[in-house]
Scaffold this motif. Structure first.
Motif, PDB file in Angstrom:
ATOM      1  N   ASP A 195      43.581  42.209  40.887  1.00 52.84           N
ATOM      2  CA  ASP A 195      43.730  41.472  39.623  1.00 52.84           C
ATOM      3  C   ASP A 195      44.963  40.574  39.687  1.00 52.84           C
ATOM      4  OD1 ASP A 195      41.524  42.554  38.448  1.00 52.84           O
ATOM      5  OD2 ASP A 195      42.595  44.077  37.305  1.00 52.84           O
ATOM      6  N   ALA A 196      46.042  41.116  40.260  1.00 55.71           N
ATOM      7  CA  ALA A 196      47.276  40.328  40.353  1.00 55.71           C
ATOM      8  C   ALA A 196      47.054  39.083  41.214  1.00 55.71           C
ATOM      9  CB  ALA A 196      48.407  41.178  40.920  1.00 55.71           C
ATOM     10  N   ARG A 237      58.089  38.201  39.321  1.00 50.98           N
ATOM     11  CA  ARG A 237      56.921  37.480  39.836  1.00 50.98           C
ATOM     12  C   ARG A 237      56.189  36.758  38.700  1.00 50.98           C
ATOM     13  NH1 ARG A 237      52.364  40.874  42.897  1.00 50.98           N
ATOM     14  NH2 ARG A 237      51.888  41.527  40.777  1.00 50.98           N
ATOM     15  N   LEU A 249      42.669  36.826  30.248  1.00 46.98           N
ATOM     16  CA  LEU A 249      42.786  36.248  31.593  1.00 46.98           C
ATOM     17  C   LEU A 249      41.458  36.202  32.329  1.00 46.98           C
ATOM     18  CD1 LEU A 249      46.085  37.954  32.708  1.00 46.98           C
ATOM     19  CD2 LEU A 249      45.705  35.512  32.425  1.00 46.98           C
ATOM     20  N   SER A 261      46.348  32.822  40.997  1.00 50.16           N
ATOM     21  CA  SER A 261      45.476  31.726  41.451  1.00 50.16           C
ATOM     22  C   SER A 261      45.073  31.851  42.915  1.00 50.16           C
ATOM     23  CB  SER A 261      46.131  30.360  41.252  1.00 50.16           C
ATOM     24  OG  SER A 261      46.630  30.235  39.959  1.00 50.16           O
ATOM     25  N   ALA A 290      51.713  46.325  40.137  1.00 54.76           N
ATOM     26  CA  ALA A 290      50.727  45.647  40.983  1.00 54.76           C
ATOM     27  C   ALA A 290      51.371  44.728  42.009  1.00 54.76           C
ATOM     28  CB  ALA A 290      49.712  44.864  40.134  1.00 54.76           C
ATOM     29  N   LEU A 291      52.466  45.216  42.612  1.00 55.18           N
ATOM     30  CA  LEU A 291      53.094  44.428  43.687  1.00 55.18           C
ATOM     31  C   LEU A 291      52.253  44.550  44.951  1.00 55.18           C
ATOM     32  CD1 LEU A 291      56.806  45.472  43.111  1.00 55.18           C
ATOM     33  CD2 LEU A 291      55.601  43.445  42.266  1.00 55.18           C
ATOM     34  N   PHE A 292      52.287  43.512  45.764  1.00 55.66           N
ATOM     35  CA  PHE A 292      51.557  43.554  47.030  1.00 55.66           C
ATOM     36  C   PHE A 292      52.384  44.361  48.017  1.00 55.66           C
ATOM     37  CE2 PHE A 292      50.465  39.322  45.201  1.00 55.66           C
ATOM     38  CZ  PHE A 292      49.266  39.753  44.668  1.00 55.66           C
ATOM     39  N   ASP A 293      51.893  45.524  48.419  1.00 54.33           N
ATOM     40  CA  ASP A 293      52.782  46.402  49.178  1.00 54.33           C
ATOM     41  C   ASP A 293      52.930  46.003  50.630  1.00 54.33           C
ATOM     42  OD1 ASP A 293      50.195  47.278  49.557  1.00 54.33           O
ATOM     43  OD2 ASP A 293      50.473  49.039  48.288  1.00 54.33           O
ATOM     44  N   MET A 299      44.244  48.367  46.946  1.00 53.72           N
ATOM     45  CA  MET A 299      44.683  47.177  46.209  1.00 53.72           C
ATOM     46  C   MET A 299      43.914  47.030  44.907  1.00 53.72           C
ATOM     47  SD  MET A 299      45.261  44.287  49.127  1.00 53.72           S
ATOM     48  CE  MET A 299      46.052  43.143  47.995  1.00 53.72           C
ATOM     49  N   THR A 302      45.149  49.743  42.405  1.00 47.80           N
ATOM     50  CA  THR A 302      46.494  49.526  41.867  1.00 47.80           C
ATOM     51  C   THR A 302      46.635  48.138  41.242  1.00 47.80           C
ATOM     52  OG1 THR A 302      47.225  48.793  44.032  1.00 47.80           O
ATOM     53  CG2 THR A 302      47.575  51.096  43.516  1.00 47.80           C
ATOM     54  N   GLU A 303      45.520  47.509  40.918  1.00 41.49           N
ATOM     55  CA  GLU A 303      45.496  46.214  40.213  1.00 41.49           C
ATOM     56  C   GLU A 303      46.041  45.069  41.052  1.00 41.49           C
ATOM     57  OE1 GLU A 303      47.724  47.270  36.630  1.00 41.49           O
ATOM     58  OE2 GLU A 303      45.845  47.339  35.519  1.00 41.49           O
ATOM     59  N   GLN A 304      46.220  45.279  42.355  1.00 42.41           N
ATOM     60  CA  GLN A 304      46.731  44.177  43.176  1.00 42.41           C
ATOM     61  C   GLN A 304      45.709  43.048  43.290  1.00 42.41           C
ATOM     62  OE1 GLN A 304      48.808  45.298  46.917  1.00 42.41           O
ATOM     63  NE2 GLN A 304      48.800  47.373  46.117  1.00 42.41           N
ATOM     64  N   MET A 308      51.595  37.031  34.569  1.00 40.01           N
ATOM     65  CA  MET A 308      51.243  38.342  34.025  1.00 40.01           C
ATOM     66  C   MET A 308      52.035  39.436  34.723  1.00 40.01           C
ATOM     67  SD  MET A 308      48.516  40.318  32.460  1.00 40.01           S
ATOM     68  CE  MET A 308      48.256  42.097  32.520  1.00 40.01           C
ATOM     69  N   THR A 364      45.359  36.494  39.116  1.00 40.25           N
ATOM     70  CA  THR A 364      46.236  35.813  38.158  1.00 40.25           C
ATOM     71  C   THR A 364      47.221  34.891  38.869  1.00 40.25           C
ATOM     72  OG1 THR A 364      47.900  37.561  38.158  1.00 40.25           O
ATOM     73  CG2 THR A 364      46.167  37.728  36.525  1.00 40.25           C
ATOM     74  N   PHE A 381      51.809  43.290  35.253  1.00 35.56           N
ATOM     75  CA  PHE A 381      50.863  44.389  35.081  1.00 35.56           C
ATOM     76  C   PHE A 381      51.601  45.674  34.738  1.00 35.56           C
ATOM     77  CE2 PHE A 381      48.393  41.303  37.234  1.00 35.56           C
ATOM     78  CZ  PHE A 381      47.094  41.514  36.809  1.00 35.56           C
ATOM     79  N   LYS A 395      43.820  41.677  29.557  1.00 33.60           N
ATOM     80  CA  LYS A 395      43.021  41.299  30.723  1.00 33.60           C
ATOM     81  C   LYS A 395      41.793  40.491  30.332  1.00 33.60           C
ATOM     82  CE  LYS A 395      44.396  45.171  33.618  1.00 33.60           C
ATOM     83  NZ  LYS A 395      43.917  46.407  34.245  1.00 33.60           N
ATOM     84  N   LEU A 439      44.427  29.475  35.279  1.00 33.51           N
ATOM     85  CA  LEU A 439      45.302  30.588  35.667  1.00 33.51           C
ATOM     86  C   LEU A 439      46.710  30.115  36.022  1.00 33.51           C
ATOM     87  CD1 LEU A 439      42.764  32.687  37.710  1.00 33.51           C
ATOM     88  CD2 LEU A 439      43.904  33.381  35.599  1.00 33.51           C
ATOM     89  N   LEU A 492      40.017  38.803  33.591  1.00 32.51           N
ATOM     90  CA  LEU A 492      39.939  39.872  34.595  1.00 32.51           C
ATOM     91  C   LEU A 492      38.914  40.906  34.167  1.00 32.51           C
ATOM     92  CD1 LEU A 492      43.736  40.376  35.259  1.00 32.51           C
ATOM     93  CD2 LEU A 492      42.075  39.212  36.715  1.00 32.51           C
TER      94      LEU A 492
END
Ligand SMILES: Nc1ncnc2c1ncn2[C@@H]1O[C@H](COP(=O)(O)OP(=O)(O)OP(=O)(O)O)[C@@H](O)[C@H]1O
Ligand SMILES: [Mg+2]
Lengths: 260, 248
Positions: A131-132, B149, B48, A137, B85-88, A124, A127-129, B79, A135, B81, B45, B74, B50
């Motif tokens: 960071d996501a 998203r 934000l 919150s 950067a999807l949550f898999d 995670m 793959t920037e998850q 954003m 963002t 990416f 980034k 925030l 990050l």
């Protein structure tokens, strides 16, 4: 080697180790505070309960049953050297409940849970998850770390209890089927012999080892470097650290419980 | 609305940002262009929080970005990416509705799902992808889910890191229109990174070109072709010859 160089290197190693320990302590402390303060993520928590607790049962059961069986055989043949074969039930009970149950469950959890937590969180991160999440919150410590550590603190002692029972049952089966022990006497000996303190120490160890295993997975996952290599390194380090800390904590806790 | 002043950021010896000065007015669409690896994503980034800049200030509405209530800060942003950067572990619709399912913007589940499906439709995805996992989508579809998203909670400020990369030309057009629409109709402030010059012309009010760690040129999109800046000219015409070396 030049002694000054050697000292320098030793000093640096010690300092690095201390710094790592410091970071780890801060991480553990911050995990703890996040566990107590809302928002809470019940869905994450329940899925962690399932992953860490329920789905670890087969591994824990198999580990315990074989270890209990082997222990009975060992004590029987070892005890025979000084005519003490009859202590099999007592030694199996003590060995499993005080020591082997918690340690083996802890190590299996380190292998199964720590590695998967570390790999998941590290991926995670890479793959920037993470960071996501920020963002969106959502605090990664609260959303990812706190539910996993809380679930481990609750389920691993239960797994240890299950492991203890299955381990003793393994010894019982071997002793009654192969070594000619009387079934009722075996159970009576076991139950009479175990003290409350033995059981409590087992559960406390389980709690501590569960906390260590989950925290190490989260910590190394969050610290992961970049790329697939970073994920691999994080996973490896997390399991190493969890296993060593579990064994060290076992030594300390055993000392606290049984050397009065 | 967003102001970056003399922002520096290095990773070890790699001095990526070397004094970025940039201003994005409220309700405008800024497009950042620049060579690969020049620090465009790092700049986004940094705003934000990050990535923490080594020095310089970043102001949002005149207040330093790293002061005050971080959650409230925030909550104003969306954003996309670069990698999606999807949550898999979550199905597509829960990814899109992530913000609407928890925290201060929490809605009932049905409503959140409806909004998610509506946003998916706006990025050109059918409702039947809603229950798939991100890993079951193509790269371009994942990118669009990321976009859905980013806009799901209708934020005031939206950052898009290469929104049209990996999309077919028609879909790229749809996304360009969508970004334009978000800025014009919803009054959002947008900051977009892109390599696609037709996107630049479609969505930008202003353009900034990042090169060698600084803003090489910035101005309204209409002035871009007559800028007289050799770096910008080389970039927008995609010439191999010019002041920007091809090997970086
Ligand atoms: N977390 C990080 N750690 C170390 N170096 C980084 C990190 N993030 C970015 N960099 C470096 O910063 C530089 C700029 O990266 P960045 O991702 O901002 O490029 P970019 O302009 O977005 O390029 P592209 O158009 O290819 O996406 C690169 O040299 C990259 O290696
Ligand atoms: Mg980038």
């Amino acid at each position: 080697m030049n002694p000054i160089n050697f000292l320098g290197r030793l000093g640096r190693t010690v300092l690095t180790a201390l710094a790592a320990l410091g970071r780890l302590s801060l991480f553990a402390f911050s995990t703890f505070t996040h566990m107590l303060r809302p928002p809470f993520y019940p869905r994450e928590f329940f899925s962690s309960l399932l992953n860490i607790g329920w789905l670890s049962l087969p591994v824990v059961g198999l580990t315990a049953v074989f270890t209990g069986g082997a222990l009975a055989l060992q004590i029987y043949s070892g005890g025979a050297r000084f005519n003490a074969e009859s202590v099999v039930p007592q030694i199996v009970a003590i060995g499993i409940v005080r020591e082997l149950g918690p340690v083996l469950v802890g190590l299996m959890i380190a292998a199964r849970v720590t590695s998967s937590i570390a790999a998941e969180i590290a991926t995670m991160k890479v793959t920037e998850q993470i960071d996501a999440l920020v963002t969106l919150s959502t605090h990664p410590m609260k959303y990812l770390v706190a539910p996993r550590v809380a679930a481990a603190l609750i389920t691993v002692p239960l797994l240890v209890a299950v492991g203890d029972i299955i381990g003793i049952a393994g010894g019982y089966v071997v002793a009654t089927e192969n070594l000619g022990f009387n079934a009722a006497a075996y159970i009576k000996n076991t139950v009479d012999f175990l003290e409350l303190n033995d059981v409590v120490s087992s559960l406390v160890k389980g709690c501590a080892f569960g906390g260590i295993a989950a925290t190490m997975g989260c910590y190394y996952g969050m610290q992961s470097g970049r790329g697939a290599q970073g994920v691999g390194a994080a996973t490896k380090s997390s399991v190493e650290a969890a296993a060593i800390l579990i064994l060290a904590a076992n030594f300390v806790l055993t000392g606290m419980f049984f050397s009065l | 609305m967003i102001r970056m002043q003399n922002v520096h950021k290095s990773f070890g010896d790699n001095r990526v940002l070397r004094g970025i000065d940039l201003h994005i007015a409220k309700g405008s669409s800024m497009v950042i262009i620049g060579g690969s690896g020049t620090g465009k994503s790092v700049a986004l980034k940094s705003v934000l929080g990050l990535i923490k800049p080594d020095s310089g200030t970043i102001l949002v509405d005149g207040k330093p970005a790293d002061s005050g209530d971080r959650d409230a800060f925030l909550a104003r942003f969306g954003m996309l990416f670069q990698g999606g950067a999807l949550f898999d572990s979550l199905p597509v619709w829960q990814n899109v509705a992530f913000r609407l399912l928890r925290g201060t913007l929490k809605r009932p589940v049905d409503e959140a799902r409806e909004i998610a499906i509506e946003k998916l439709r706006r990025v050109g995805l059918k409702a039947d992808v809603a229950d798939l996992l991100p890993a079951e989508l193509s790269g371009g579809m994942q990118k669009r889910v990321g976009l859905a998203r980013a806009i799901a909670a209708e934020p005031e400020i939206i950052f898009f890191d290469e929104p049209t990369t990996g999309l077919d030309p028609i879909m790229a057009g749809v996304i360009n229109d969508l970004i334009r629409e978000i800025v014009v109709e919803m009054g959002a402030t947008a900051m977009t990174i892109t390599h696609d010059m037709s996107s630049v012309r479609a969505i930008a009010d202003n353009v900034a070109m990042l090169h060698d760690g600084v803003i090489q040129w910035t101005g309204p999109v209409a002035d871009m072709d007559a800028s007289g800046d050799p770096y910008l000219d080389q970039f927008i015409h995609g010439r191999a010859e010019g002041p920007i070396e091809a090997v970086r």
